[in-house]
Design an enzyme around this catalytic site. Sequence first.
Site, short mmCIF file in Angstrom:
data_model
loop_
_atom_site.label_atom_id
_atom_site.label_comp_id
_atom_site.label_asym_id
_atom_site.label_seq_id
_atom_site.Cartn_x
_atom_site.Cartn_y
_atom_site.Cartn_z
N TYR A 140 0.82 -1.21 0.00
CA TYR A 140 0.00 0.00 0.00
C TYR A 140 0.86 1.27 0.00
O TYR A 140 0.43 2.30 -0.49
CB TYR A 140 -0.92 0.03 1.23
CG TYR A 140 -2.25 -0.64 1.01
CD1 TYR A 140 -2.31 -1.99 0.70
CD2 TYR A 140 -3.43 0.07 1.12
CE1 TYR A 140 -3.53 -2.62 0.51
CE2 TYR A 140 -4.65 -0.55 0.94
CZ TYR A 140 -4.70 -1.89 0.63
OH TYR A 140 -5.91 -2.50 0.44
N LYS A 190 2.95 -15.40 2.17
CA LYS A 190 3.26 -16.28 1.04
C LYS A 190 4.77 -16.51 1.07
O LYS A 190 5.51 -16.06 0.18
CB LYS A 190 2.83 -15.63 -0.29
CG LYS A 190 1.34 -15.68 -0.58
CD LYS A 190 0.86 -17.02 -1.14
CE LYS A 190 1.30 -17.24 -2.56
NZ LYS A 190 0.84 -18.58 -3.07
N ASP A 222 -3.19 -18.15 0.29
CA ASP A 222 -4.21 -18.77 -0.57
C ASP A 222 -4.93 -19.89 0.20
O ASP A 222 -6.16 -20.02 0.14
CB ASP A 222 -3.63 -19.27 -1.89
CG ASP A 222 -2.39 -20.12 -1.73
OD1 ASP A 222 -1.82 -20.19 -0.62
OD2 ASP A 222 -1.97 -20.76 -2.72
N ASP A 246 -6.52 -7.04 3.70
CA ASP A 246 -7.63 -6.40 3.00
C ASP A 246 -8.54 -7.48 2.40
O ASP A 246 -9.76 -7.47 2.56
CB ASP A 246 -7.07 -5.48 1.91
CG ASP A 246 -8.17 -4.75 1.16
OD1 ASP A 246 -9.11 -4.28 1.82
OD2 ASP A 246 -8.09 -4.67 -0.08
N ASP A 250 -12.41 -9.08 4.04
CA ASP A 250 -13.68 -9.06 3.32
C ASP A 250 -14.30 -10.45 3.28
O ASP A 250 -15.51 -10.64 3.44
CB ASP A 250 -13.50 -8.57 1.87
CG ASP A 250 -13.75 -7.07 1.73
OD1 ASP A 250 -13.59 -6.36 2.74
OD2 ASP A 250 -14.09 -6.62 0.62
C1 IPM Z 1 -10.52 -1.26 3.52
C2 IPM Z 1 -10.74 -0.60 2.18
C3 IPM Z 1 -9.57 0.33 1.89
C4 IPM Z 1 -8.32 -0.51 1.79
C5 IPM Z 1 -9.74 1.24 0.67
C6 IPM Z 1 -11.02 2.05 0.75
C7 IPM Z 1 -8.55 2.13 0.47
O1 IPM Z 1 -10.90 -1.57 1.20
O2 IPM Z 1 -10.42 -0.51 4.52
O3 IPM Z 1 -10.47 -2.48 3.58
O4 IPM Z 1 -8.01 -1.05 0.72
O5 IPM Z 1 -7.63 -0.62 2.80
MG MG Z 2 -11.00 -3.58 1.94
#
Ligand code: IPM
Ligand code: MG
Length: 360
Positions: A140, A190, A222, A246, A250
């Site tokens: 990042y 990884k 993975d 990240d 999710d």
């Molecule tokens: C998160 C989001 C952010 C990230 C974006 C909005 C920059 O996806 O907080 O998970 O990638 O960290």
């Molecule tokens: Mg995210």
Amino acid sequence: MSSKILVLPGDGIGVEVADQAIRVIEKLNEQGLNASYEKDLVGGASYDVNGEPLTNSVLEKAKNSDAVLLGAVGGSKWDDVERSKRPEAGLLGLRKELELFANLRPALVFDALVSASTLKNEVVNNLDIMIVRELTGGVYFGQPRGIEDTPNGKKAIDTQIYYDYEIDRIARVAFDLARKRNNKVTSVEKANVMETGVLWREIVKETHKDFSDITLENMLADNCAMQLVRNPKQFDVIVTDNLFGDLLSDCAAMLTGSLGMLPSASLGEEKNGKRHGLFEPVHGSAPDIAGQDKANPIATILSLSMMLKYNLNKPELSNKVESAVQKILSEGYRTGDIYTNEDQTLVSCSKMGDLIIERI
Ligand code: IPM
Ligand code: MG
């Protein structure tokens, strides 16, 4: 002593959900919270007014507050804006400038919501895992990055970098948390392909020597994604880098049925008994339903609850908020994202706020 909270609603549904969290702050003030709050702009909302997604003045306010509550940033409206001025750059700037290296993302399945998950009931019921994502390093922020013209065509570069101290400090956060939970940490990288993965594995192993009461397991990223949907209950705390965190957060979030339920805390290093903290829902700005009073404010209200626990030292008020949320769900109230059948009562964002506040 009174605490200062900076509220940055941001974009899209961020505005509506932050409003409900503010009402919860006001209610808690009647019960001994003693917090003042100030609202300001971040993300696209700030870009529209100030030409940048994070102004120095907001950054200073964030540094001088006890905690920041953020709604969400982003939206297709700003797709054509250059990267450094995009809404996301405002959030990334806050993370970097406040050195919020530790991102805690719990994935918790509420009893009342098991049926909202796309996975089988027995796979997800009672699930309670914590993803600890490194938030200020890795690809990042790594330099060099960019897109260049070369004799062989256009070339894009991103750089993944990790220093040993960055890995050590995030591993400590994970081991400390595991101690208060089920004493297991799964470290994810990884190492079979990436140098940063090799160092990650080595340092986590080293740090683990100070936490020999905690079980440490190493897993390739993975495989971890696969295990999360196959048998998520094998995990307690997962610690991983910025990008894998990240993705995996999710994935873990969706096990619980809705992104609209999940809070997060981003914490800095503790200095003189204080540390910076930014608290935000895991969901995004959902422009498709913005401004319609349909969003689920629970993730933001639970983020406030994390703030009470981690930064404002009010664990009893944090528990009160969590119980109120549990109660509302068991009474059958649902916003659209978690509504699954006619026995439930579909409510708006503000109504959900009313109901939770009544039960605090
Ligand atoms: C998160 C989001 C952010 C990230 C974006 C909005 C920059 O996806 O907080 O998970 O990638 O960290
Ligand atoms: Mg995210």
